[in-house]
Scaffold this motif. Sequence first.
Motif, PDB file in Angstrom:
ATOM      1  N   GLY A   8     -17.439  22.927  -9.467  1.00 47.53           N
ATOM      2  CA  GLY A   8     -18.319  21.946  -9.680  1.00 47.53           C
ATOM      3  C   GLY A   8     -19.222  21.415  -8.580  1.00 47.53           C
ATOM      4  N   GLU A  48     -26.942  21.539 -17.807  1.00 47.96           N
ATOM      5  CA  GLU A  48     -25.550  21.157 -17.495  1.00 47.96           C
ATOM      6  C   GLU A  48     -24.712  22.357 -18.036  1.00 47.96           C
ATOM      7  OE1 GLU A  48     -24.372  17.360 -19.168  1.00 47.96           O
ATOM      8  OE2 GLU A  48     -22.348  17.701 -18.691  1.00 47.96           O
ATOM      9  N   TYR A  49     -24.025  22.859 -17.132  1.00 41.20           N
ATOM     10  CA  TYR A  49     -22.884  24.058 -17.568  1.00 41.20           C
ATOM     11  C   TYR A  49     -21.540  23.473 -17.805  1.00 41.20           C
ATOM     12  CZ  TYR A  49     -26.660  27.067 -16.008  1.00 41.20           C
ATOM     13  OH  TYR A  49     -27.973  27.729 -15.866  1.00 41.20           O
ATOM     14  N   GLU A  50     -20.816  24.169 -18.580  1.00 41.72           N
ATOM     15  CA  GLU A  50     -19.468  23.827 -19.029  1.00 41.72           C
ATOM     16  C   GLU A  50     -18.575  25.251 -19.074  1.00 41.72           C
ATOM     17  OE1 GLU A  50     -17.815  20.791 -21.113  1.00 41.72           O
ATOM     18  OE2 GLU A  50     -19.368  19.380 -20.951  1.00 41.72           O
ATOM     19  N   TYR A  52     -14.872  27.513 -19.850  1.00 40.29           N
ATOM     20  CA  TYR A  52     -13.481  27.679 -19.886  1.00 40.29           C
ATOM     21  C   TYR A  52     -12.784  28.273 -18.523  1.00 40.29           C
ATOM     22  CZ  TYR A  52      -8.997  28.700 -21.663  1.00 40.29           C
ATOM     23  OH  TYR A  52      -7.429  28.926 -21.780  1.00 40.29           O
ATOM     24  N   GLN A  53     -12.733  27.524 -17.816  1.00 43.24           N
ATOM     25  CA  GLN A  53     -12.541  28.186 -16.178  1.00 43.24           C
ATOM     26  C   GLN A  53     -11.662  29.570 -16.331  1.00 43.24           C
ATOM     27  OE1 GLN A  53     -11.685  25.380 -13.279  1.00 43.24           O
ATOM     28  NE2 GLN A  53     -11.747  27.119 -11.554  1.00 43.24           N
ATOM     29  N   THR A  83     -20.861  24.440 -12.163  1.00 47.48           N
ATOM     30  CA  THR A  83     -20.597  23.785 -13.582  1.00 47.48           C
ATOM     31  C   THR A  83     -21.007  22.246 -13.351  1.00 47.48           C
ATOM     32  OG1 THR A  83     -18.171  23.290 -13.193  1.00 47.48           O
ATOM     33  CG2 THR A  83     -18.634  25.178 -14.487  1.00 47.48           C
ATOM     34  N   GLY A  84     -21.356  21.612 -14.433  1.00 50.60           N
ATOM     35  CA  GLY A  84     -21.677  20.153 -14.304  1.00 50.60           C
ATOM     36  C   GLY A  84     -23.292  20.172 -14.256  1.00 50.60           C
ATOM     37  N   LEU A 153     -17.753  19.377 -27.482  1.00 47.89           N
ATOM     38  CA  LEU A 153     -18.044  19.582 -25.932  1.00 47.89           C
ATOM     39  C   LEU A 153     -18.948  18.546 -25.620  1.00 47.89           C
ATOM     40  CD1 LEU A 153     -18.456  23.240 -24.769  1.00 47.89           C
ATOM     41  CD2 LEU A 153     -17.138  21.612 -23.679  1.00 47.89           C
TER      42      LEU A 153
END
Lengths: 169, 169
Positions: A8, A48-50, A52-53, A83-84, A153
């Motif tokens: 992040g 903005e990125y998300e 599934y780590q 991310t974020g 999401l």
Amino acid sequence: MDHVSITGSPLDIVHMTKLVTSPSSGAIVTFIGITRDNFEGKKVVQLEYEAYQPMAELQLKKICVEVRSKWPSVEHMAIAHRTGLVPVTEASVIIAISSPHRGAALEGAQFAIDQLKASVPIWKKVSHPALVVLLEVRQTNCIVPLSGPTDQLFSATDQLPYFVLSLNN
Amino acid sequence: MDHVSITGSPLDIVHMTKLVTSPSSGAIVTFIGITRDNFEGKKVVQLEYEAYQPMAELQLKKICVEVRSKWPSVEHMAIAHRTGLVPVTEASVIIAISSPHRGAALEGAQFAIDQLKASVPIWKKVSHPALVVLLEVRQTNCIVPLSGPTDQLFSATDQLPYFVLSLNN
């Protein structure tokens, strides 16, 4: 050595190049993916990125393995994806590769970003001033389902229209 | 915009990437050429570069023009080459290229370093612990003569054997 991370925090090009620097490397190539101010003809203010780590990091590690199988002279690789929120001109992804001679690093970096775009489960949401949210799905062949989770999401925070696009940049 | 420089100072990857960052660029590719610890099977402790600065900068500008003619979507380019002593793991050359999409920056960077190695009048001297000095001539088709000046370049400071090699890394 291979270093992969989903983070992040803002990405640091100096840190990434240091991770791949070694006395026996004569070349380092970096690819930096950046939020640009337009997308499909519309002005963009941020992305903005998300992710599934666990799966995203696993896919990044697989990319490293693939690069090494194709270019065995590659010495070190570092891939980091942020991310974020990522404002315009800031980096969302940095790939750094070192090798004794330049060919492996140059070709490996191109292959790695192509593979990342095609296979890593990271969602990109494009926001522009009209508050229309475009949801872009970066991954094409991972097992993270598209239906359901994509609504969930973003619907919690954004009561806005969205649609799904395939990645083409 | 194109930025080219021949400089005696250490190269700065952050500065180089900032030179090519713009709101409309989605990709930056950097190539970093580094002093490695071996050359033709011998241990290397440092490299030393000398350049005929006006001609070297002119050649770097020509490379920018060539890249733009082949990849018109390239936005900004920065090429810097260091002169003087460059220890192992430090950068002798950095090329940074930005473009809206990644293809132009990736292909342009590869072309630029190939052209730089082939056409820019920069001499590389390889020093290894046995104090044998290898003189490598980077340029192949520039008008700077090889005979005479190569002796003069180094004989003033290095009363050591040397020989001329073509660049192959």
